[in-house]
Design a protein around this motif. Structure first.
Motif, short mmCIF file in Angstrom:
data_model
loop_
_atom_site.label_atom_id
_atom_site.label_comp_id
_atom_site.label_asym_id
_atom_site.label_seq_id
_atom_site.Cartn_x
_atom_site.Cartn_y
_atom_site.Cartn_z
N ARG A 1 0.82 -1.22 0.00
CA ARG A 1 0.00 0.00 0.00
C ARG A 1 0.85 1.26 0.00
NH1 ARG A 1 -2.70 -4.09 1.62
NH2 ARG A 1 -4.99 -4.19 1.50
N SER B 1 1.27 1.26 -3.76
CA SER B 1 0.00 1.29 -4.51
C SER B 1 -1.16 1.43 -3.54
CB SER B 1 -0.16 0.02 -5.36
OG SER B 1 0.92 -0.14 -6.24
N PRO B 2 -1.46 2.66 -3.06
CA PRO B 2 -2.56 2.84 -2.12
C PRO B 2 -3.87 2.30 -2.69
CG PRO B 2 -1.25 4.83 -2.32
CD PRO B 2 -0.77 3.91 -3.39
N SER C 1 -4.15 1.55 3.91
CA SER C 1 -3.52 2.57 3.06
C SER C 1 -3.43 3.90 3.79
CB SER C 1 -4.30 2.74 1.76
OG SER C 1 -4.30 1.55 1.00
N THR C 2 -4.51 4.25 4.48
CA THR C 2 -4.53 5.51 5.24
C THR C 2 -3.51 5.48 6.36
OG1 THR C 2 -6.88 5.83 4.75
CG2 THR C 2 -5.98 7.04 6.64
N LYS D 1 0.05 5.63 4.99
CA LYS D 1 0.30 6.96 4.44
C LYS D 1 0.56 7.96 5.56
CE LYS D 1 -1.94 10.68 1.83
NZ LYS D 1 -3.20 11.14 1.16
#
Length: 405
Positions: A207, A210-211, A217-218, A221
């Motif tokens: 992720r 590639s989110p 993913s959040t 990030k």
């Protein structure tokens, strides 16, 4: 560890923790009648009475035991399990605890979880529809394990097809959070910790590149933008979240259904009146809690029932004992979904900054799972009841045989 308890100051009774594993309710009741605390080891005690357990959950003279001390207390060998126990936000305090927990706090807020009620019910309905008919099966594996693992997979963004895979690893790793570390099972626990670490690490790294628009993913990030902890520590936090969101709910849900089926009038009552379901959940979590102790460490001397505990004493707060204390509940050994004497805040989820981050998700999963079962399979019959073993930490549940005709 700090100095041992002062033997001149009403030294508590020394109890073998292994003896408590066998029949914890009866033994705890026997001990609780004459002792507010008992000693499990040097500078290591178990608080038994509800008034002390509830007060100590928020007493500023105690704090959550940290990971390194927890691993040392249980003599956990160096490796993946030790790393997991050392890093997770469950065993932490202050700024470190806040930084780790904050990665997930918004995603698991009460409002966010309530917004997922319909999704949870849809998953529960689908699982009930897929349960075998006309044959005996294990309810724990067929439904109680599937509902929380599939929901946490959905929330995090993990493939639904992986839910059964990581649920088994989670159940093995959860053995590490026991009042007596099962050293004989260490190879299994270590293998589960290693495999889960590799699995979660791969998912997070994917992720980063590639989110996918999901919670993982959040989280990764946000971590990349402000890496207050190491990447490996982030991996361990996700694993802890998965354990908290699956294993305890699995046991709590299965035990609730088992208890209701052992009390047919109460089973019929929840089927006829869904407003009784929240009370039924509270009562099952009281009667056979999936978490039996909460571990604290004294940071200042304190006295319990005439026993002086110096700073540095490990106190296991026995929610298992407190939730059967007649000073808190009328007829505590009676399972009663109509009970009106529950505390406003259920002790099984802890208190303060360490109150279970997944409480609302767990409650909704158990409620919606029970509602789906009562509505779509009211004829379910108990063949072999579930039993909960262990007196502390994350308790273990046995298989539960049922039949739907």
């Amino acid at each position: 560890m700090a100095t041992q308890l002062d033997p001149a100051r009403n030294a508590p009774l020394r109890v073998n923790p292994i003896a408590l594993m066998r029949e914890p309710h009866s033994y705890l009741a026997h001990l609780r009648a004459d002792h507010a605390i008992v000693e499990l080891g040097d500078s290591y005690v178990l608080a038994l009475r509800a008034q002390d357990v509830l007060a100590l959950l928020a007493d500023p003279r105690t704090e959550q035991i940290d990971g390194p001390a927890y691993a040392q207390l249980h003599k956990v060998p160096a490796g993946a399990v030790s790393r997991f126990l050392t890093e997770i936000f469950v065993f932490g305090n202050g700024a470190s605890h806040r930084a780790k927990r904050s990665l997930f706090a918004r995603a698991f807020s009460s409002k966010t979880m309530r917004d997922k009620t319909d999704d949870i019910r849809a998953v529960a309905d689908r699982i009930v529809a897929e349960l075998p008919r006309g044959e005996t099966f294990d309810f724990v594996e067929a439904m109680a394990a599937r509902l929380p693992s599939e929901m946490i997979a959905s929330i995090l963004g993990l493939p639904l097809s992986d839910a059964t895979y990581f649920a088994k690893l989670v159940a093995d790793l959860a053995l590490a959070i026991s009042p007596v570390y099962p050293h004989a099972a260490h190879p299994v626990i270590e293998a589960a910790a290693s495999e889960l670490s590799a699995y979660v690490s791969d998912e997070l790294r994917n992720r980063l590149h590639s989110p996918a628009g999901d919670l993982l993913s959040t989280v990764v990030k946000d971590w990349a933008a402000n890496p207050l902890i190491t990447f490996d520590s982030l991996v361990q936090q996700v694993i802890a979240l998965v354990i908290g969101g699956t294993d305890t709910t699995r046991a709590g849900f299965a035990m609730l259904v088992s208890l209701l089926l052992q009390h047919p009038r109460q089973w019929r009552a929840v089927g006829e009146d869904a407003s009784l379901i929240p009370g039924a959940v509270n009562e099952a979590l009281r009667y056979e809690p999936p978490v039996g102790t909460i571990t604290r460490l004294t940071v200042a001397p304190l006295e319990i029932d005439g026993v002086l505990l110096p700073s540095g004493t490990v106190i296991k707060l026995s929610t298992l004992s407190a939730l059967r204390d007649p000073m808190l509940y009328a007829e505590p050994d009676r399972f009663d979904i109509h009970r009106t004497d529950h505390p406003r805040i259920h002790p099984v989820f802890g208190s303060g900054p360490h109150r279970c981050i997944g409480e609302m998700l767990a409650r909704l999963e158990i409620r919606e799972g029970l509602a789906a079962l009562a509505e779509n399979a009211p004829q379910i019959a108990l063949v072999e009841a579930a039993t909960m073993s262990g007196f502390g930490g994350i308790r273990q549940i046995s298989p539960m045989k049922v039949r739907i005709d």
